[in-house]
Design an enzyme around this catalytic site. Structure first.
Site, short mmCIF file in Angstrom:
data_model
loop_
_atom_site.label_atom_id
_atom_site.label_comp_id
_atom_site.label_asym_id
_atom_site.label_seq_id
_atom_site.Cartn_x
_atom_site.Cartn_y
_atom_site.Cartn_z
N GLN A 155 0.80 -1.22 0.00
CA GLN A 155 0.00 0.00 0.00
C GLN A 155 0.84 1.28 0.00
O GLN A 155 0.54 2.22 -0.73
CB GLN A 155 -0.93 -0.01 1.21
CG GLN A 155 -1.91 1.16 1.26
CD GLN A 155 -2.89 1.01 2.39
OE1 GLN A 155 -3.80 0.22 2.31
NE2 GLN A 155 -2.69 1.76 3.47
N GLU A 199 -3.13 9.29 -1.25
CA GLU A 199 -2.38 10.07 -0.26
C GLU A 199 -1.25 10.88 -0.88
O GLU A 199 -0.38 11.39 -0.19
CB GLU A 199 -1.80 9.14 0.83
CG GLU A 199 -2.87 8.52 1.69
CD GLU A 199 -2.30 7.58 2.75
OE1 GLU A 199 -1.07 7.36 2.74
OE2 GLU A 199 -3.08 7.08 3.55
N ASP A 235 4.09 0.53 4.72
CA ASP A 235 2.82 0.06 5.27
C ASP A 235 2.35 -1.07 4.36
O ASP A 235 1.90 -0.83 3.24
CB ASP A 235 1.78 1.18 5.32
CG ASP A 235 0.45 0.71 5.92
OD1 ASP A 235 0.36 -0.49 6.28
OD2 ASP A 235 -0.49 1.52 6.01
N GLU A 280 4.71 -1.28 9.00
CA GLU A 280 3.33 -1.24 9.53
C GLU A 280 2.51 -2.41 8.99
O GLU A 280 2.60 -2.74 7.80
CB GLU A 280 2.71 0.10 9.10
CG GLU A 280 1.28 0.34 9.57
CD GLU A 280 0.75 1.69 9.08
OE1 GLU A 280 1.55 2.65 8.91
OE2 GLU A 280 -0.47 1.79 8.85
N ASP A 306 -1.50 -0.94 12.87
CA ASP A 306 -2.56 0.01 12.49
C ASP A 306 -3.88 -0.75 12.51
O ASP A 306 -4.61 -0.72 13.50
CB ASP A 306 -2.22 0.59 11.10
CG ASP A 306 -3.37 1.41 10.51
OD1 ASP A 306 -4.29 1.78 11.26
OD2 ASP A 306 -3.37 1.67 9.29
N LYS A 331 -5.04 6.81 15.10
CA LYS A 331 -5.95 7.52 14.20
C LYS A 331 -7.20 7.81 15.02
O LYS A 331 -7.91 6.87 15.40
CB LYS A 331 -6.34 6.64 13.00
CG LYS A 331 -5.22 6.39 11.99
CD LYS A 331 -5.67 5.36 10.96
CE LYS A 331 -4.66 5.20 9.84
NZ LYS A 331 -4.93 4.00 9.02
N ARG A 360 -5.86 9.92 7.53
CA ARG A 360 -6.55 8.88 6.78
C ARG A 360 -6.37 9.19 5.29
O ARG A 360 -6.00 10.30 4.91
CB ARG A 360 -8.06 8.85 7.09
CG ARG A 360 -8.45 8.61 8.51
CD ARG A 360 -7.81 7.40 9.15
NE ARG A 360 -8.04 6.13 8.49
CZ ARG A 360 -8.79 5.14 8.94
NH1 ARG A 360 -9.43 5.30 10.08
NH2 ARG A 360 -8.90 3.99 8.31
N SER A 361 -6.64 8.21 4.46
CA SER A 361 -6.46 8.47 3.02
C SER A 361 -7.49 9.47 2.50
O SER A 361 -7.21 10.25 1.60
CB SER A 361 -6.49 7.17 2.24
OG SER A 361 -7.64 6.43 2.55
N LYS A 382 2.33 10.70 10.59
CA LYS A 382 2.15 10.13 9.26
C LYS A 382 1.05 10.90 8.54
O LYS A 382 -0.14 10.65 8.77
CB LYS A 382 1.77 8.64 9.42
CG LYS A 382 1.81 7.85 8.14
CD LYS A 382 1.31 6.43 8.37
CE LYS A 382 1.31 5.63 7.10
NZ LYS A 382 0.29 4.58 7.10
P1 PGA Z 1 -6.73 4.36 5.23
O1 PGA Z 1 -5.27 3.78 5.16
O2 PGA Z 1 -6.73 5.72 5.78
O3 PGA Z 1 -7.15 4.30 3.79
O4 PGA Z 1 -7.51 3.39 6.06
C1 PGA Z 1 -4.16 4.32 5.69
C2 PGA Z 1 -3.34 3.27 6.35
O5 PGA Z 1 -3.61 2.07 6.20
O6 PGA Z 1 -2.43 3.61 7.08
ZN ZN Z 2 -1.98 1.37 7.64
#
Ligand code: PGA
Ligand code: ZN
Length: 412
Positions: A155, A199, A235, A280, A306, A331, A360-361, A382
């Site tokens: 990712q 992102e 990650d 991660e 995470d 988060k 978050r994305s 992050k």
């Molecule tokens: P997400 O992913 O905000 O799309 O859930 C970010 C991450 O996995 O760190």
């Molecule tokens: Zn993550």
């Protein structure tokens, strides 16, 4: 002491163009706290739900119908705001009101309180005199749930200027490396469209190993030594690849099918080869014991949970019992309210688990998270490298540096 005089929600859109909720909390008819809720694409099973039945409209109705419960409260009393939310929704995952409401309402209250007191949010959240800047950790190249077909299964490949002495230099190094990666990609493939994922990391048609090589080369071409001035992170977001039925990690794009043992080897090889400072979710969200193997093997790498922890204090307690990780993503919207997230941070700190506060994305241009990262003594923040909604958080760190209240960079 200020008093909340109004609470109002509205529907807006996040950086992915999806509907979300923003909440205004006004104190003494004057001090506006305003927060827009983010949302994830690779969401952990046990996270707070964003909206009841996936409907932001429903959250909006509930918040507007319950405004009176908050009017008259002290906006700086986070526990009271949290408890009042809990009188409306006592479900573990905020399925009645939506985690987005808990997120936006609690942070907007603190925002309003900080304005009434004329102090920055991080000061309101922490009395500590020894606060430091977390190192910005940013996505420079990625795929998985954040980009389309042909991109790497992994990712996010991340960069962090782990040797920097100032926040400005740390941000600048990340930006320079992101640019350099772009140049290498354009040279390598003249048809590369400069496409980026959710992102802001580049999203080229590359396999995992080619993507990692490209990022390592960018750092080296700029004269950096990996693990010294700058470090890479990954990650893996492994829950995306995990196939529960086959008990294997299926990497469609790379054509790999890893058993849990092979996945540990796969991640270990990447950690070693690229001298990662940060790894991660290298295994799926319920593989606590496998994470523990990695944490034991790499005590000097931030082996981070995470999806594994979803900013949930009870899950963190289980994870610490088996020593599943040495670092935790924080988060706020995974937990729900800011109060929940700060409780999680306390538990992490108590157990010597390093905190990485994260975006978050799907984001907004809000930058409260930069203050939360400082106040929770996060080692890293992050928040991406480029894109308006990412740079907003980094720019806030630079504004904060003008206060002269923070003593240098965190110790990782
Ligand atoms: P997400 O992913 O905000 O799309 O859930 C970010 C991450 O996995 O760190
Ligand atoms: Zn993550």
């Amino acid at each position: 002491m200020a008093r909340i005089t109004s609470v109002r929600g509205r529907l807006l859109y996040n950086s992915r163009g999806s509907k979300t909720i923003e909440i205004d909390v006004i104190s003494d008819n004057t001090h506006l706290g305003r927060v827009c809720a983010p949302s994830g694409a690779s969401v952990g099973k046990h996270e707070a739900v964003s909206f009841p039945d996936n409907r932001p409209e429903k959250s909006l109705e509930i918040i507007n119908a319950n405004e009176k419960k908050f009017v008259g409260l002290d906006p700086s009393n986070l526990k009271l705001i949290h408890d009042t939310i809990r009188t409306i929704d006592s479900t573990a995952n905020y399925s009645k009101i939506g985690g987005s409401v808990a997120f936006a309402l609690t942070i907007a209250s603190i925002d309003s309180a900080a304005k009434s007191l004329r102090i920055p949010i991080f000061k309101l959240l922490s009395n500590d005199m020894e606060l430091r800047f977390p190192f910005p950790l940013g996505n420079i190249l990625g795929g998985g749930a954040h980009a389309g077909p042909g991109t790497p299964d992994i990712q996010e490949i991340l960069v962090c200027a782990t040797g920097s002495k100032t926040i400005r230099e740390a941000i600048e190094f990340n930006l320079t490396i992101h640019k350099e990666v772009g140049k290498i990609l354009a040279k390598k493939d003249p048809s590369f469209t400069n496409g980026r994922g959710d992102e802001g990391g580049w999203a080229p048609k590359l396999k995992n190993d080619e993507a990692l090589e490209t990022c390592a080369r960018a750092c080296e071409q700029l004269g950096f030594t990996l693990g010294k001035e700058v470090s890479l992170g990954v990650d893996f977001a492994s829950s995306t690849q995990w196939n529960e039925k086959e008990k294997k990690y299926i990497y469609d794009r790379a054509g790999l099918e890893n058993t849990p043992e092979e996945q540990i080897e796969f991640a270990s090889d990447i950690i070693k080869k690229y001298k990662l400072a940060y790894a991660e979710d290298a295994v799926h969200e319920e593989a606590f014991d496998d994470m523990a193997v990695l944490a034991k093997k790499f005590p000097n790498v931030l082996i981070t949970g995470d999806d594994l922890l979803v900013t949930n204090t009870e899950i963190l307690k289980r994870a610490t019992k088996v020593k599943a990780c040495n670092a935790a993503i924080l988060k706020v919207n995974q937990a729900g309210s800011l109060y929940d997230a700060l409780e999680f941070a306390k538990e992490a700190t108590k157990n010597n688990i390093k905190i990485i506060t994260s975006h978050r994305s799907g984001e907004s241009v809000d930058s409260h998270i930069s203050h939360i990262g400082i106040a929770t003594k996060s080692k890293m923040l992050k928040v991406g490298v480029v894109g308006g909604e990412r740079i907003a958080k980094l720019n806030e760190l630079l504004r904060i540096s003008e206060y002269d209240l923070i003593r240098g960079m965190a110790e990782i």
